[in-house]
Write a protein that holds these residues in place. Structure first.
Motif, short mmCIF file in Angstrom:
data_model
loop_
_atom_site.label_atom_id
_atom_site.label_comp_id
_atom_site.label_asym_id
_atom_site.label_seq_id
_atom_site.Cartn_x
_atom_site.Cartn_y
_atom_site.Cartn_z
N PHE A 78 0.85 -1.19 0.00
CA PHE A 78 0.00 0.00 0.00
C PHE A 78 0.89 1.23 0.00
O PHE A 78 1.81 1.34 0.81
N GLN A 79 0.60 2.16 -0.90
CA GLN A 79 1.31 3.43 -0.96
C GLN A 79 0.30 4.54 -0.75
O GLN A 79 -0.58 4.75 -1.59
N PHE A 80 0.43 5.21 0.39
CA PHE A 80 -0.50 6.27 0.75
C PHE A 80 -0.02 7.61 0.21
O PHE A 80 1.18 7.85 0.11
N PRO A 81 -0.95 8.50 -0.12
CA PRO A 81 -0.57 9.79 -0.70
C PRO A 81 -0.04 10.79 0.33
O PRO A 81 0.46 11.85 -0.04
N THR A 82 -0.15 10.45 1.61
CA THR A 82 0.28 11.36 2.66
C THR A 82 0.72 10.56 3.88
O THR A 82 0.51 9.35 3.94
N ASN A 83 1.30 11.23 4.84
CA ASN A 83 1.70 10.60 6.09
C ASN A 83 0.62 10.87 7.14
O ASN A 83 -0.14 11.83 7.01
N TYR A 84 0.56 10.02 8.14
CA TYR A 84 -0.44 10.16 9.20
C TYR A 84 0.25 10.02 10.54
O TYR A 84 1.39 9.56 10.63
#
Length: 133
Positions: free
Chosen positions: A94-100
């Motif tokens: 999974f590659q997310f568009p932002t950090n959390y």
């Protein structure tokens, strides 16, 4: 009520229709199993369905937590076993568009790893899931 109807089209191809929506798709046997690989194979759908389910459940958590995960990408690799012929491993990156925040990462990851499809697959099936932020 039935969920779907599948018709065998011949030449190792099926057509499936989702009864509630009317949406349909075809499957084709893979080239390593006498097919033409002109569409998803049934085992491709299982591997891809795992990623679909994980993203859907993460989407529910994201909605509840007011997180934006739109644009998250899942890259799926299915590895077949030989004796017996079955899915040996599913790898999903999974590659997310932002950090959390760490708290939100944990919520998203726990949601994915405990989705209904993940919990429905055999314990013998290796699920290698990576999360990249």
């Amino acid at each position: 009520m039935a969920t779907s109807i599948v018709y065998y089209q011949g030449d190792l191809r099926t057509e499936s229709t989702h009864l509630q929506s009317g949406e349909s798709y075809i499957t084709d046997a893979p080239t390593d199993n006498e097919g033409k690989a002109e569409a998803f194979s049934p085992t491709d759908l299982i591997a891809t369905g795992l990623a679909n389910c994980m993203l859907t459940i993460m989407g529910i958590i994201a909605r509840r937590e007011s997180l934006e995960i739109e644009g998250t990408k899942a890259e799926i690799t299915k590895i077949m076993g030989r004796n017996p012929r079955c899915i040996h491993e599913i790898k999903i990156d999974f590659q997310f568009p932002t950090n959390y925040s760490d708290q939100h990462k944990k919520l998203l990851e726990d949601a994915a790893l405990n989705c209904p499809v993940a919990k429905s697959l055999s314990a013998d099936l290796i699920q290698t899931i990576n999360f990249y932020y």
